[in-house]
Design a protein around this motif. Structure first.
Motif, PDB file in Angstrom:
ATOM      1  N   PHE A  84       0.843  -1.203   0.000  1.00  0.00           N
ATOM      2  CA  PHE A  84       0.000   0.000   0.000  1.00  0.00           C
ATOM      3  C   PHE A  84       0.873   1.246   0.000  1.00  0.00           C
ATOM      4  O   PHE A  84       2.062   1.187   0.360  1.00  0.00           O
ATOM      5  CB  PHE A  84      -0.993  -0.005   1.183  1.00  0.00           C
ATOM      6  CG  PHE A  84      -0.454   0.486   2.505  1.00  0.00           C
ATOM      7  CD1 PHE A  84       0.217  -0.376   3.359  1.00  0.00           C
ATOM      8  CD2 PHE A  84      -0.639   1.798   2.909  1.00  0.00           C
ATOM      9  CE1 PHE A  84       0.704   0.071   4.589  1.00  0.00           C
ATOM     10  CE2 PHE A  84      -0.164   2.257   4.136  1.00  0.00           C
ATOM     11  CZ  PHE A  84       0.515   1.390   4.974  1.00  0.00           C
ATOM     12  N   ASP A 136      10.732  14.596   1.920  1.00  0.00           N
ATOM     13  CA  ASP A 136       9.704  15.076   0.999  1.00  0.00           C
ATOM     14  C   ASP A 136       9.121  16.388   1.499  1.00  0.00           C
ATOM     15  O   ASP A 136       9.407  16.824   2.614  1.00  0.00           O
ATOM     16  CB  ASP A 136       8.589  14.024   0.832  1.00  0.00           C
ATOM     17  CG  ASP A 136       8.001  13.602   2.169  1.00  0.00           C
ATOM     18  OD1 ASP A 136       8.742  13.603   3.168  1.00  0.00           O
ATOM     19  OD2 ASP A 136       6.805  13.280   2.228  1.00  0.00           O
ATOM     20  N   ARG A 179       0.905   5.449   1.090  1.00  0.00           N
ATOM     21  CA  ARG A 179       0.268   6.596   1.756  1.00  0.00           C
ATOM     22  C   ARG A 179       1.271   7.735   1.740  1.00  0.00           C
ATOM     23  O   ARG A 179       2.337   7.643   2.356  1.00  0.00           O
ATOM     24  CB  ARG A 179      -0.095   6.217   3.205  1.00  0.00           C
ATOM     25  CG  ARG A 179      -0.517   7.390   4.065  1.00  0.00           C
ATOM     26  CD  ARG A 179      -1.937   7.873   3.778  1.00  0.00           C
ATOM     27  NE  ARG A 179      -2.314   8.963   4.651  1.00  0.00           N
ATOM     28  CZ  ARG A 179      -2.400  10.247   4.280  1.00  0.00           C
ATOM     29  NH1 ARG A 179      -2.114  10.608   3.044  1.00  0.00           N
ATOM     30  NH2 ARG A 179      -2.777  11.175   5.137  1.00  0.00           N
ATOM     31  N   HIS A 212       1.807  12.057   2.007  1.00  0.00           N
ATOM     32  CA  HIS A 212       1.209  13.328   2.409  1.00  0.00           C
ATOM     33  C   HIS A 212       1.465  14.407   1.372  1.00  0.00           C
ATOM     34  O   HIS A 212       0.791  15.415   1.330  1.00  0.00           O
ATOM     35  CB  HIS A 212       1.758  13.765   3.774  1.00  0.00           C
ATOM     36  CG  HIS A 212       1.251  12.911   4.887  1.00  0.00           C
ATOM     37  ND1 HIS A 212       0.573  13.406   5.967  1.00  0.00           N
ATOM     38  CD2 HIS A 212       1.288  11.563   5.070  1.00  0.00           C
ATOM     39  CE1 HIS A 212       0.220  12.415   6.775  1.00  0.00           C
ATOM     40  NE2 HIS A 212       0.657  11.291   6.249  1.00  0.00           N
ATOM     41  N   ARG A 219      14.255   4.394   4.640  1.00  0.00           N
ATOM     42  CA  ARG A 219      13.078   4.685   5.470  1.00  0.00           C
ATOM     43  C   ARG A 219      13.274   4.098   6.859  1.00  0.00           C
ATOM     44  O   ARG A 219      14.095   3.185   7.052  1.00  0.00           O
ATOM     45  CB  ARG A 219      11.806   4.110   4.845  1.00  0.00           C
ATOM     46  CG  ARG A 219      11.521   2.662   5.225  1.00  0.00           C
ATOM     47  CD  ARG A 219      10.163   2.167   4.749  1.00  0.00           C
ATOM     48  NE  ARG A 219       9.071   2.987   5.214  1.00  0.00           N
ATOM     49  CZ  ARG A 219       7.827   2.898   4.743  1.00  0.00           C
ATOM     50  NH1 ARG A 219       7.537   2.027   3.800  1.00  0.00           N
ATOM     51  NH2 ARG A 219       6.888   3.662   5.225  1.00  0.00           N
ATOM     52  N   LYS A 262       9.469   7.890   5.555  1.00  0.00           N
ATOM     53  CA  LYS A 262      10.068   7.532   4.262  1.00  0.00           C
ATOM     54  C   LYS A 262      11.038   8.619   3.828  1.00  0.00           C
ATOM     55  O   LYS A 262      11.001   9.733   4.328  1.00  0.00           O
ATOM     56  CB  LYS A 262       8.966   7.392   3.214  1.00  0.00           C
ATOM     57  CG  LYS A 262       7.956   6.311   3.563  1.00  0.00           C
ATOM     58  CD  LYS A 262       7.019   5.987   2.424  1.00  0.00           C
ATOM     59  CE  LYS A 262       5.860   6.926   2.330  1.00  0.00           C
ATOM     60  NZ  LYS A 262       4.818   6.432   1.394  1.00  0.00           N
ATOM     61  N   ASN A 303       7.722   3.604  -1.538  1.00  0.00           N
ATOM     62  CA  ASN A 303       7.821   3.185  -0.140  1.00  0.00           C
ATOM     63  C   ASN A 303       9.063   3.756   0.549  1.00  0.00           C
ATOM     64  O   ASN A 303       9.482   3.252   1.588  1.00  0.00           O
ATOM     65  CB  ASN A 303       7.791   1.648  -0.048  1.00  0.00           C
ATOM     66  CG  ASN A 303       6.582   1.059  -0.742  1.00  0.00           C
ATOM     67  OD1 ASN A 303       6.703   0.368  -1.744  1.00  0.00           O
ATOM     68  ND2 ASN A 303       5.402   1.378  -0.253  1.00  0.00           N
ATOM     69  N   TYR A 363      -3.200  11.926  13.644  1.00  0.00           N
ATOM     70  CA  TYR A 363      -2.874  10.603  14.208  1.00  0.00           C
ATOM     71  C   TYR A 363      -3.070  10.577  15.727  1.00  0.00           C
ATOM     72  O   TYR A 363      -2.239  10.076  16.477  1.00  0.00           O
ATOM     73  CB  TYR A 363      -1.449  10.168  13.799  1.00  0.00           C
ATOM     74  CG  TYR A 363      -1.347  10.067  12.299  1.00  0.00           C
ATOM     75  CD1 TYR A 363      -1.755   8.911  11.638  1.00  0.00           C
ATOM     76  CD2 TYR A 363      -0.919  11.135  11.533  1.00  0.00           C
ATOM     77  CE1 TYR A 363      -1.729   8.837  10.251  1.00  0.00           C
ATOM     78  CE2 TYR A 363      -0.892  11.065  10.141  1.00  0.00           C
ATOM     79  CZ  TYR A 363      -1.291   9.915   9.521  1.00  0.00           C
ATOM     80  OH  TYR A 363      -1.274   9.833   8.152  1.00  0.00           O
TER      81      TYR A 363
HETATM   82  N1  MTE Z   1       7.100   9.559   5.360  1.00  0.00           N
HETATM   83  C1  MTE Z   1       7.174  10.673   4.625  1.00  0.00           C
HETATM   84  N2  MTE Z   1       8.375  11.264   4.517  1.00  0.00           N
HETATM   85  N3  MTE Z   1       6.102  11.210   4.004  1.00  0.00           N
HETATM   86  C2  MTE Z   1       4.861  10.630   4.101  1.00  0.00           C
HETATM   87  O1  MTE Z   1       3.901  11.120   3.519  1.00  0.00           O
HETATM   88  N4  MTE Z   1       3.539   8.828   5.126  1.00  0.00           N
HETATM   89  C3  MTE Z   1       3.467   8.052   6.358  1.00  0.00           C
HETATM   90  C4  MTE Z   1       4.649   7.103   6.488  1.00  0.00           C
HETATM   91  N5  MTE Z   1       5.878   7.801   6.221  1.00  0.00           N
HETATM   92  C5  MTE Z   1       4.734   9.452   4.903  1.00  0.00           C
HETATM   93  C6  MTE Z   1       5.905   8.929   5.499  1.00  0.00           C
HETATM   94  C7  MTE Z   1       2.255   7.266   6.500  1.00  0.00           C
HETATM   95  S1  MTE Z   1       0.892   8.106   7.072  1.00  0.00           S
HETATM   96  C8  MTE Z   1       2.235   5.919   6.346  1.00  0.00           C
HETATM   97  S2  MTE Z   1       0.860   5.023   6.715  1.00  0.00           S
HETATM   98  C9  MTE Z   1       3.382   5.195   5.825  1.00  0.00           C
HETATM   99  O2  MTE Z   1       4.483   6.051   5.556  1.00  0.00           O
HETATM  100  C10 MTE Z   1       2.995   4.487   4.545  1.00  0.00           C
HETATM  101  O3  MTE Z   1       4.081   3.792   4.019  1.00  0.00           O
HETATM  102  P1  MTE Z   1       3.993   3.163   2.582  1.00  0.00           P
HETATM  103  O4  MTE Z   1       3.562   4.255   1.621  1.00  0.00           O
HETATM  104  O5  MTE Z   1       5.308   2.590   2.284  1.00  0.00           O
HETATM  105  O6  MTE Z   1       2.922   2.100   2.650  1.00  0.00           O
END
Ligand code: MTE
Length: 447
Positions: free
Chosen positions: A129, A233, A131, A133, A270, A283, A265, A304
């Motif tokens: 999956f 990011d 996700r 921002h 990460r 990430k 991912n 959150y």
């Molecule tokens: N890290 C960064 N730098 N930017 C992001 O938008 N999203 C977070 C997290 N780490 C995010 C992040 C959220 S809310 C989730 S649930 C997970 O990464 C999702 O990881 P995935 O995209 O590898 O599944």
């Protein structure tokens, strides 16, 4: 395990399936065909029944066997036709999908894993999956840097080459977004397991234990109580992680399922924070700071957090409690026949290993213990299976997981009693799938 003396029931999978198109479109005619075939073979064993049932031309033999296909007589594609292998073209229905209307901007959205179509406990990297921002990037690893600063004797900057020369570990862990199953707090909202539970995936991650890097920088053992992870990011994703956790099993990871992380991912780096909600798995990790108090950044003070029934918010509730879901049969699928079905699903807990999974086919009145299918790791997916003979009557399928702390996954009502109905995050209720007399499977909530 039930010996398959019963007819093997056929399932129209959603959204992908292997039934011929005309049959999948018309389950009624498919079922009629099947009943005629079974009546004709009443009293015969499974093998003859199956033979007759799959004989579409009334005793003339199956052309799929009798006419030699091109692939049995010709020369196949050469080696390395795909320098990097891709799935079969017949599998193209199995995709990460965005839930329609969930978010207005797809760069700040989520693509759900098709849990209904994966096997075992590892999520294929291309179906993990997503996700984001503020969208995803394919960052040049030769230019990527990780800085460690704050309460450390020797602040350092690492290149990817530096990190990949250090001692590494590989561990299998699930990652679940805190918002997984978010839409179901008040009522049934989405039809399939991909959308109810698809913000969770499980992979083997490889990297350097964070404890090794913290030692390398000489972190302050007396005052260093927390670390902050920061992404490269535009969302400036920043999350506080308690030092006890950071030193335990957190990994600064570059590998996923035997290859480098996929860009979506977090390539090239990460955080892997086992058992903790996905948002902490920062990430495109560029910085780790050691500090003596929580940072209260926007993604932990405002987002959150859990809205409780009394109107107060709970913060820093990161652990993903024990949860499970039946992935087949599941919402949007269709049972075409009375007969044998292998109920299969996934269970996971942010606190450790799965001890047991119970399955009910009558909405929670009676429970049977499921078989665990393969290896069981802490803070990872466990796959369960159980035999079921569907007699054609309506049924409600549920799974209930118990982890090795003794915690039992709650019913929807138990969870609402404590948490109310207005939360977004951390919904680990028991999921119910209703099988109607017609064989259609749908998402329901029952006591
Ligand atoms: N890290 C960064 N730098 N930017 C992001 O938008 N999203 C977070 C997290 N780490 C995010 C992040 C959220 S809310 C989730 S649930 C997970 O990464 C999702 O990881 P995935 O995209 O590898 O599944």
């Amino acid at each position: 395990m039930t010996k398959p003396q019963q007819k093997l029931g056929r399932l129209v999978k959603a959204p992908e399936n292997f039934l011929a198109k005309e049959d999948a479109k018309s389950p009624e005619s498919m079922r009629r065909k099947f009943l005629v075939a079974s009546a004709a073979t009443a009293g015969l064993g499974l093998a003859s029944a199956a033979r007759a049932a799959s004989n579409p031309v009334g005793g003339k033999g199956d052309p799929n066997i009798l006419t030699l296909p091109e692939h049995s007589v010709g020369l196949g594609a050469p080696v390395a036709a795909n320098g990097y292998g891709v799935p079969s073209k017949y599998e193209k229905g199995l995709q990460r999908r965005e839930s329609p209307g969930l978010t207005r901007v797809s760069a700040a959205s989520v693509a759900f894993t098709p849990l209904q179509g994966t096997f075992g406990i590892i999520t294929p990297s291309g179906l993990h999956f997503e996700r984001h921002h503020q969208g995803w990037w394919d960052i040049d690893p030769s230019k990527h840097r990780l800085m460690i600063n704050g309460l450390v004797k020797n602040p350092k900057v690492y290149t990817m080459d530096d990190l990949m020369r250090l001692p590494s570990v590989s561990r299998i862990h699930f990652i679940e977004c805190g918002a997984n199953t978010a839409m179901e707090w008040g009522n049934v909202a989405v039809p399939t397991v991909q959308y109810t539970h698809g913000m969770v995936s499980c992979s083997e991650f490889t990297g350097v234990p964070l404890s090794v890097l913290l030692e390398d920088c000489g972190y302050d053992k007396k005052n260093g109580k927390y670390v902050l992870g920061e992404g490269a990011d535009g969302s400036s994703m920043t999350r506080t992680i308690p030092m006890s956790h950071a030193l335990d099993d957190v990994i600064v990871a570059y590998g996923m399922n035997g290859e480098m992380l996929r860009p979506e991912n977090g390539y090239p780096l990460r955080l892997v924070v086992p058992g903790i909600q996905g948002v902490s798995w920062v990430k495109w990790l560029r910085r780790i700071e050691v500090g003596d108090m929580k940072w209260a950044t926007k993604d932990e003070a405002v987002h959150y957090i859990d809205l409780m029934p009394d109107g107060m918010h709970r913060q820093y509730t990161g652990i993903q409690e024990c949860k499970s879901v039946i992935t087949s049969p599941s919402g949007g699928q269709m049972l075409l026949d009375k007969g044998f079905y292998n109920i299969s699903g996934l269970a996971w807990s942010g606190r450790g290993k799965i001890k047991r999974v119970d399955v009910s086919v009558d909405g929670g009145k009676n429970w049977r213990t499921a078989r665990m299918e393969g290896p069981q790791h802490a803070k990872a997916f466990s796959r369960f299976n159980i035999d079921w003979v569907w007699n054609g009557a309506p049924a409600i399928l549920q799974s209930r997981a118990i982890d090795d702390t003794g915690y039992v996954q709650p019913t929807v009502h138990q969870l609402r009693e404590v948490r109310g109905t207005r939360s977004i995050y951390h919904n680990n209720m028991i999921q119910s799938w209703k099988v109607a007399e017609s064989g259609e499977v749908s998402n329901v909530q029952v006591s």
